[in-house]
Design an enzyme around this catalytic site. Structure first.
Site, PDB file in Angstrom:
ATOM      1  NE  ARG A  27      -2.626  -1.314   3.414  1.00  0.00           N
ATOM      2  CZ  ARG A  27      -2.315  -0.772   4.570  1.00  0.00           C
ATOM      3  NH1 ARG A  27      -2.395   0.538   4.740  1.00  0.00           N
ATOM      4  NH2 ARG A  27      -1.903  -1.526   5.569  1.00  0.00           N
TER       5      ARG A  27
ATOM      6  CB  SER B 200      -8.789  -1.413   1.464  1.00  0.00           C
ATOM      7  OG  SER B 200      -9.694  -1.896   2.417  1.00  0.00           O
ATOM      8  CG  HIS B 201     -10.315   1.014   5.164  1.00  0.00           C
ATOM      9  ND1 HIS B 201      -9.839  -0.268   5.091  1.00  0.00           N
ATOM     10  CD2 HIS B 201      -9.675   1.588   6.205  1.00  0.00           C
ATOM     11  CE1 HIS B 201      -8.943  -0.459   6.051  1.00  0.00           C
ATOM     12  NE2 HIS B 201      -8.833   0.655   6.745  1.00  0.00           N
TER      13      HIS B 201
ATOM     14  CE  LYS C 247      -7.030  -5.614   0.789  1.00  0.00           C
ATOM     15  NZ  LYS C 247      -8.400  -5.684   1.369  1.00  0.00           N
TER      16      LYS C 247
ATOM     17  CG  ASP D 182     -14.306  -2.402   2.833  1.00  0.00           C
ATOM     18  OD1 ASP D 182     -14.990  -3.088   2.050  1.00  0.00           O
ATOM     19  OD2 ASP D 182     -13.148  -2.707   3.169  1.00  0.00           O
TER      20      ASP D 182
ATOM     21  CG  ASP E 215     -11.369  -3.912  -0.527  1.00  0.00           C
ATOM     22  OD1 ASP E 215     -12.004  -3.595   0.499  1.00  0.00           O
ATOM     23  OD2 ASP E 215     -10.433  -4.732  -0.518  1.00  0.00           O
TER      24      ASP E 215
ATOM     25  CG  ASP F 125     -12.135  -6.571   2.238  1.00  0.00           C
ATOM     26  OD1 ASP F 125     -12.605  -5.531   2.744  1.00  0.00           O
ATOM     27  OD2 ASP F 125     -10.907  -6.796   2.143  1.00  0.00           O
ATOM     28  NE  ARG F 126     -12.876  -3.036   6.376  1.00  0.00           N
ATOM     29  CZ  ARG F 126     -12.876  -1.907   7.088  1.00  0.00           C
ATOM     30  NH1 ARG F 126     -13.191  -1.920   8.359  1.00  0.00           N
ATOM     31  NH2 ARG F 126     -12.601  -0.764   6.504  1.00  0.00           N
TER      32      ARG F 126
ATOM     33  CB  THR G  95      -5.851  -8.080  14.897  1.00  0.00           C
ATOM     34  OG1 THR G  95      -6.724  -8.046  16.027  1.00  0.00           O
ATOM     35  CG2 THR G  95      -6.371  -7.122  13.843  1.00  0.00           C
TER      36      THR G  95
ATOM     37  CD  GLU H 187      -9.561  -8.743  11.012  1.00  0.00           C
ATOM     38  OE1 GLU H 187      -8.651  -9.044  11.799  1.00  0.00           O
ATOM     39  OE2 GLU H 187      -9.350  -8.204   9.916  1.00  0.00           O
TER      40      GLU H 187
ATOM     41  CB  SER I 152     -11.376  -4.555  11.182  1.00  0.00           C
ATOM     42  OG  SER I 152     -11.187  -5.798  10.541  1.00  0.00           O
TER      43      SER I 152
ATOM     44  CG  HIS J  61     -11.821  -8.292   7.245  1.00  0.00           C
ATOM     45  ND1 HIS J  61     -11.665  -8.260   5.879  1.00  0.00           N
ATOM     46  CD2 HIS J  61     -11.129  -7.223   7.717  1.00  0.00           C
ATOM     47  CE1 HIS J  61     -10.905  -7.231   5.541  1.00  0.00           C
ATOM     48  NE2 HIS J  61     -10.574  -6.580   6.639  1.00  0.00           N
TER      49      HIS J  61
END
Length: 466
Positions: free
Chosen positions: A14, A101-102, A111, A242, A244, A246-247, A306, A325, A327, A329
């Site tokens: 990133r 992502s975010h 990723k 989010d 991308d 994934d959440r 985590t 988790e 966050s 996910h």
């Protein structure tokens, strides 16, 4: 060309465009990753990209590098990260998603998936070394083969069909969906309609400027529009994705966020009906109330570090059907491929909620507590890990306290817990505290700050920012 070591993170690559992340870096990554795939007997890599303004150029350069390394590329185009993961389970086992992502809108990243598994830790650093070697000797590993044509594949129809065939709502539900102008807006609302929902859309147009709010649903300020729509309308629940995809965040009709640890309290008993005695994996930030729910349903609660890549690895090791988790996910080995997917997680949550007449009554009945958001204490580079190590070596606890060192320092008391851990991605000490009462929470948070200030007298708390 400069290659900043700071872009190589614990779970991905990133950086900020164009200061630390450029098409030249993307091309170099393609060459390095392509060589790695070929060394391990692979021939094909899938590439997807999110809706950020810099993603098309980075994806084009990445594909150029992969082709130069002699691998065939399947370009799935604009897609969520879970759709790229889906491609690595249905098209070829290797892939790279271009996504920030975010993170802030000028950030972007990659990723990476090798043999169906997300690269993290030492594997990311190995890629860094390969890229540095290529930079030093550009002709190293040059492949003298004709470039293979790039294959363009739209994975959305197969992905959508796989979910629609899997999910069975007991009744029609009305939901509000806020995609935050992230890439999930291009697929999630229509997919939710396909499983039988009535959907009110907010900010579905994919726009890398993120004109309405930042695409990070873990932050309360990014849920304001969703909460307003729920309170003003007649939808049962709200969902926010989010950047991308994934959440996912789940919000009740009266505006209360149901965080992932409480979502797991809803999901685990249902999953365990098909996997009696199985392990349910969660991170050390999760509520003290989660493990008893898992145990009561006949499962084995397993607390781990985590990090989405770390939790997926632990789930594979234990053959766990479910993990998550705080966050946002959620990982389903049950009926799914084991990767984190906000859209699929939303569908599974709605499937359970549709079985009752009052979804919000179910959500409000989940065990609750008083808990802080993720809090940060700024540290110098490397200082946070040393501070945790020093605390672990010197701390003396009361007899009613239980220490868990699986991820930093977590101490559980009968009425709450406190966690101190070094972040894997930024130079901060992360704190999270929970209490069964406001008084317990205040006591635990004050005690943890006292411990930290014994070593770092001027330590100050700040709420986590992204």
């Amino acid at each position: 060309m400069l290659l900043s070591p700071r872009i190589f993170k614990a779970y991905d690559i990133r950086g900020t465009v164009p200061s630390t992340l450029t098409p030249e870096v993307a091309h170099l990554l393609g060459r390095a990753f392509g060589a790695l795939v070929r060394e391990q007997g692979g021939e094909t890599v899938s590439v997807g990209r999110d809706g950020r303004l810099s993603s098309p150029a980075l994806a084009e350069a990445l594909i150029s590098g992969l082709s130069a390394a002699g691998v065939r590329v399947i370009d799935i185009g604009l897609s969520t990260t879970p759709q790229l993961y889906f491609a690595t389970h249905t098209l070829c086992p290797h892939g790279i998603q271009v996504t920030g992502s975010h993170n802030p809108k000028d950030d972007n990243g990659f990723k990476m998936v090798l043999h169906h598994q997300a690269l993290y830790g030492d594997a990311v650093q190995d890629l860094r070394q390969r890229m540095e070697a290529l930079l030093a000797s550009p002709d190293v590993d040059a492949v003298r083969v004709p470039a293979k044509p790039v294959q363009n594949v739209d994975v959305l129809p197969a992905y959508r069909e796989r979910i629609v065939q899997d999910i069975q709502l007991a009744r029609r539900m009305k939901v509000v969906v806020d995609s935050g102008n992230g890439v999930a807006g291009a697929s999630a609302p229509d997919l939710l309609r396909a499983i039988g929902c009535e959907v009110q859309e907010l900010h579905s147009v994919v726009d890398g400027h993120f004109p309405n709010h930042h695409p990070d649903p873990s932050r309360p300020e990014n849920l304001v529009d969703l909460v307003r729509a729920l309170r003003e309308g007649d939808a049962e629940v709200g969902l926010a994705f989010d950047g991308d995809g994934d959440r996912v965040a789940l919000v009740t009709s009266d505006g209360k966020t149901i965080h992932t640890d409480r979502q797991l309290m809803l999901l685990a008993p249902e999953v365990l009906t098909r996997h009696p005695g199985a392990a349910i994996v969660f991170d050390a930030k999760c509520s003290q109330g989660l493990a008893p729910v898992i145990e009561a349903a006949g499962g084995a609660p397993v607390m781990d570090r985590t990090g989405h890549s770390l939790l997926k690895a632990k789930m594979r090791a234990l053959n766990a059907p479910l993990g998550g988790e705080v966050s946002g996910h959620l990982f389903f080995g049950d009926r799914w491929f084991g990767f984190d997917d906000g859209t699929y997680a939303a569908c599974r949550l709605l499937e359970i909620l549709s079985r009752t007449a009052d979804a919000n009554a179910v959500l409000h009945s989940l065990p609750d507590s008083h808990i802080t958001p993720e809090l940060h204490i700024a540290c110098a580079e490397g200082e946070a890990h040393a501070l945790v190590d020093q605390l672990l070596a010197t701390l003396t606890l009361d007899t009613d306290a239980r220490l868990n060192a699986v991820d930093g320092l977590r101490v559980d008391w009968p009425d709450g817990f406190g966690l101190l851990r070094a972040s894997n991605t930024t130079p901060v000490l992360v704190m999270r505290c929970e209490g069964r009462t406001p008084e317990a929470l205040a006591r635990i948070q004050a005690l943890l700050m006292e411990w930290v200030r014994r070593i770092q007298p001027h330590a100050a708390l700040m709420e986590a920012s992204h």
